[in-house]
Motif scaffolding. Structure first.
Motif, mmCIF file in Angstrom:
data_model
loop_
_atom_site.group_PDB
_atom_site.id
_atom_site.type_symbol
_atom_site.label_atom_id
_atom_site.label_comp_id
_atom_site.label_asym_id
_atom_site.label_seq_id
_atom_site.Cartn_x
_atom_site.Cartn_y
_atom_site.Cartn_z
ATOM 1 N N GLY A 175 32.138 52.351 43.009
ATOM 2 C CA GLY A 175 33.324 52.359 42.751
ATOM 3 C C GLY A 175 33.317 50.669 42.098
ATOM 4 O O GLY A 175 32.695 49.991 42.381
ATOM 5 N N ALA A 176 34.123 50.751 40.843
ATOM 6 C CA ALA A 176 33.399 49.687 40.798
ATOM 7 C C ALA A 176 34.742 48.286 40.303
ATOM 8 O O ALA A 176 36.110 48.751 39.497
ATOM 9 N N VAL A 177 35.320 47.662 40.701
ATOM 10 C CA VAL A 177 35.918 46.639 39.677
ATOM 11 C C VAL A 177 35.730 45.353 38.074
ATOM 12 O O VAL A 177 34.781 45.007 38.400
ATOM 13 N N LEU A 178 36.320 45.804 37.425
ATOM 14 C CA LEU A 178 36.020 45.231 36.600
ATOM 15 C C LEU A 178 37.101 43.914 36.410
ATOM 16 O O LEU A 178 37.878 43.804 36.773
ATOM 17 N N VAL A 179 36.236 42.839 36.335
ATOM 18 C CA VAL A 179 36.496 41.176 36.341
ATOM 19 C C VAL A 179 36.909 41.024 34.084
ATOM 20 O O VAL A 179 36.052 41.253 33.520
ATOM 21 N N GLN B 141 30.330 45.297 30.850
ATOM 22 C CA GLN B 141 28.795 44.517 30.361
ATOM 23 C C GLN B 141 27.962 45.071 32.077
ATOM 24 O O GLN B 141 28.164 44.478 32.906
ATOM 25 N N PRO B 142 27.255 46.462 32.603
ATOM 26 C CA PRO B 142 27.224 46.346 33.249
ATOM 27 C C PRO B 142 25.967 45.820 33.348
ATOM 28 O O PRO B 142 25.180 45.662 35.056
ATOM 29 N N LEU B 143 25.173 44.735 33.255
ATOM 30 C CA LEU B 143 23.695 44.417 33.207
ATOM 31 C C LEU B 143 24.090 43.190 33.819
ATOM 32 O O LEU B 143 23.287 42.845 34.428
ATOM 33 N N PHE B 144 25.612 42.524 33.920
ATOM 34 C CA PHE B 144 25.598 41.211 34.346
ATOM 35 C C PHE B 144 26.680 41.476 35.522
ATOM 36 O O PHE B 144 27.343 41.418 36.088
ATOM 37 N N LEU B 145 26.434 43.169 36.640
ATOM 38 C CA LEU B 145 26.968 43.648 37.761
ATOM 39 C C LEU B 145 26.975 42.904 38.584
ATOM 40 O O LEU B 145 25.396 42.770 38.819
ATOM 41 N N LEU B 146 27.711 42.366 39.820
ATOM 42 C CA LEU B 146 27.478 41.692 41.164
ATOM 43 C C LEU B 146 27.052 42.925 42.431
ATOM 44 O O LEU B 146 28.686 43.359 42.170
ATOM 45 N N ALA C 287 30.981 44.906 40.790
ATOM 46 C CA ALA C 287 31.937 43.585 40.151
ATOM 47 C C ALA C 287 31.118 44.322 38.723
ATOM 48 O O ALA C 287 30.439 43.415 39.162
ATOM 49 N N MET C 288 32.363 44.246 37.939
ATOM 50 C CA MET C 288 31.342 43.927 36.719
ATOM 51 C C MET C 288 32.226 43.156 35.643
ATOM 52 O O MET C 288 33.311 43.766 35.822
ATOM 53 N N PRO C 289 31.544 42.941 35.086
ATOM 54 C CA PRO C 289 32.401 41.571 33.748
ATOM 55 C C PRO C 289 33.121 42.679 32.906
ATOM 56 O O PRO C 289 32.300 43.984 31.921
ATOM 57 N N HIS C 290 33.723 42.594 31.865
ATOM 58 C CA HIS C 290 34.724 43.115 30.609
ATOM 59 C C HIS C 290 35.378 41.872 29.832
ATOM 60 O O HIS C 290 35.794 40.996 30.456
ATOM 61 N N VAL D 24 21.276 51.854 33.978
ATOM 62 C CA VAL D 24 22.393 50.415 34.718
ATOM 63 C C VAL D 24 23.456 51.268 35.036
ATOM 64 O O VAL D 24 24.081 51.541 35.713
ATOM 65 N N ARG D 25 24.348 51.710 33.488
ATOM 66 C CA ARG D 25 25.536 51.832 33.280
ATOM 67 C C ARG D 25 25.747 52.916 33.795
ATOM 68 O O ARG D 25 26.730 53.618 34.932
ATOM 69 N N GLY D 26 24.751 53.817 34.268
ATOM 70 C CA GLY D 26 24.217 54.998 34.713
ATOM 71 C C GLY D 26 24.440 55.722 36.050
ATOM 72 O O GLY D 26 25.714 56.219 36.566
#
Length: 100
Positions: free
Chosen positions: A64-68, A31-36, A22-25, A56-58
């Motif tokens: 698979g990511a869900v954007l929050v 914002q991949p540095l804050f992903l869970l 899960a990654m904040p947007h 981290v982004r790479g």
């Protein structure tokens, strides 16, 4: 500056999603540095690093990511690289301290 509810919101988004992370947007960009991500993905991360990966982004792009949506708290992701950025962060912290 980090929103104290961010981890809970990321966790709430990750549980029902068929996503790895899960990654904040912030409304402008992810914002991949804050992903869970679950601890089980540490193997994937170690493999990525062992193969020369450094972003981290790479790494997160391979999952698979869900954007929050975190646009309501974009200040949490303030990038501080210059004196002007630092001064802006100080002003935000002062505003937060007064509000509490």
């Amino acid at each position: 500056l980090l929103d104290p509810t961010l981890v809970a919101r990321l966790g709430d988004a990750l549980r029902p999603a068929s996503a790895d992370v899960a990654m904040p947007h912030d409304g402008a960009r992810p914002q991949p540095l804050f992903l869970l991500f679950p601890a089980a993905l540490r193997i994937s991360l170690r493999r990525y690093l062992a193969n020369g990966g450094r972003s981290v982004r790479g790494w997160s792009d391979t999952l698979g990511a869900v954007l929050v949506d975190s646009a309501d708290d974009a200040e949490s992701f303030l990038n501080i690289n210059t004196e002007a950025d630092f001064q802006r962060a100080e002003r935000l912290l002062t505003t937060l301290a007064v509000a509490r």
